[in-house]
Design a protein around this motif. Sequence first.
Motif, PDB file in Angstrom:
ATOM      1  N   HIS A  24       7.739  -4.037   5.943  1.00  0.00           N
ATOM      2  CA  HIS A  24       7.778  -2.618   6.319  1.00  0.00           C
ATOM      3  C   HIS A  24       9.110  -2.300   6.998  1.00  0.00           C
ATOM      4  O   HIS A  24       9.181  -1.551   7.966  1.00  0.00           O
ATOM      5  N   HIS A  58       7.024   7.526   7.649  1.00  0.00           N
ATOM      6  CA  HIS A  58       5.618   7.216   7.377  1.00  0.00           C
ATOM      7  C   HIS A  58       5.121   5.937   8.053  1.00  0.00           C
ATOM      8  O   HIS A  58       3.934   5.818   8.336  1.00  0.00           O
ATOM      9  N   ASP A  59       6.009   4.989   8.333  1.00  0.00           N
ATOM     10  CA  ASP A  59       5.566   3.742   8.961  1.00  0.00           C
ATOM     11  C   ASP A  59       5.768   3.720  10.477  1.00  0.00           C
ATOM     12  O   ASP A  59       5.328   2.770  11.138  1.00  0.00           O
ATOM     13  N   ASP A  62       2.458   3.611  12.337  1.00  0.00           N
ATOM     14  CA  ASP A  62       1.465   2.711  11.736  1.00  0.00           C
ATOM     15  C   ASP A  62       0.881   1.770  12.790  1.00  0.00           C
ATOM     16  O   ASP A  62       1.615   1.060  13.483  1.00  0.00           O
ATOM     17  N   SER A 101      -2.356   6.654   4.207  1.00  0.00           N
ATOM     18  CA  SER A 101      -2.590   5.212   4.318  1.00  0.00           C
ATOM     19  C   SER A 101      -3.794   4.780   3.492  1.00  0.00           C
ATOM     20  O   SER A 101      -4.751   5.536   3.320  1.00  0.00           O
ATOM     21  N   TYR A 102      -3.773   3.525   3.025  1.00  0.00           N
ATOM     22  CA  TYR A 102      -4.863   2.987   2.183  1.00  0.00           C
ATOM     23  C   TYR A 102      -6.148   2.803   2.983  1.00  0.00           C
ATOM     24  O   TYR A 102      -7.236   3.146   2.545  1.00  0.00           O
ATOM     25  N   LYS A 103      -6.048   2.208   4.161  1.00  0.00           N
ATOM     26  CA  LYS A 103      -7.170   2.047   5.104  1.00  0.00           C
ATOM     27  C   LYS A 103      -8.423   1.443   4.471  1.00  0.00           C
ATOM     28  O   LYS A 103      -9.528   1.962   4.586  1.00  0.00           O
ATOM     29  N   GLN A 119       2.563   9.537  -0.863  1.00  0.00           N
ATOM     30  CA  GLN A 119       1.590   8.461  -1.035  1.00  0.00           C
ATOM     31  C   GLN A 119       1.892   7.663  -2.303  1.00  0.00           C
ATOM     32  O   GLN A 119       1.859   6.424  -2.295  1.00  0.00           O
ATOM     33  N   ASP A 122       4.910   5.384  -1.722  1.00  0.00           N
ATOM     34  CA  ASP A 122       4.558   4.255  -0.866  1.00  0.00           C
ATOM     35  C   ASP A 122       3.735   3.219  -1.632  1.00  0.00           C
ATOM     36  O   ASP A 122       3.944   2.009  -1.506  1.00  0.00           O
TER      37      ASP A 122
END
Length: 216
Positions: A24, A58-59, A62, A101-103, A119, A122
């Motif tokens: 990341h 975006h990160d 996180d 996020s995938y989560k 998305q 990413d």
Amino acid sequence: MKNQIIEQTNTFVRSQLGEDATGHDWFHVNRVRRTALHICKQEQNGDPFIIEMAALLHDIPDEKLNESAEAGKNKLNSFFKSIALPEEVQNAIVEIIDSISYKGGSKTELKTIEAKIVQDADRLDAIGAIGIARTFAYGGKKGQPIYDPSISVREEMSLEEYRKGKSTSIHHFYEKLLKLKDLLNTDTAKEMAESRHQTMVDFLEQFYLEWDGQDR
């Protein structure tokens, strides 16, 4: 003005993620930014500035890259206070970051084309040759084994299980990466994903042959 804000954001993100060893890092962020802008151009849709800013940031908040989710949000909010960004633009960026996020596979409905594009960008960076490399970098950083056939692939996971449950780097392909091709939003991203997905399929086939002491 927008160019200045982009440059400030570049500098901030590089200072925060430049030494990251989990996949990341700044290079990941920059690839996501470039891919997102490419998708935006091909689709002829979305606000390029919001897309670029959300891709760059975006990160930053996180949870897995910060001491806690709250610490990550505070870091992002502190940065926003340092730049001249209208509140509605800031809110649009935060909404994208919070939703992409995938989560563990739980599906969040994306409200804007900008969110869908970021998305997609990413997720494209999570598959293919780069995705394979990032998977093992992240697994190694977490202390996960490369592979253990005695561990079962997890089908349904809570966010807690996804983040902290027992798994391996190879299992991650089945728990997330091989699913991403069918979860993309835009036609451009779906087309880009085809060869990247096949690269992972080919890699896994070769991996199991070598695991069993064989070859093609």
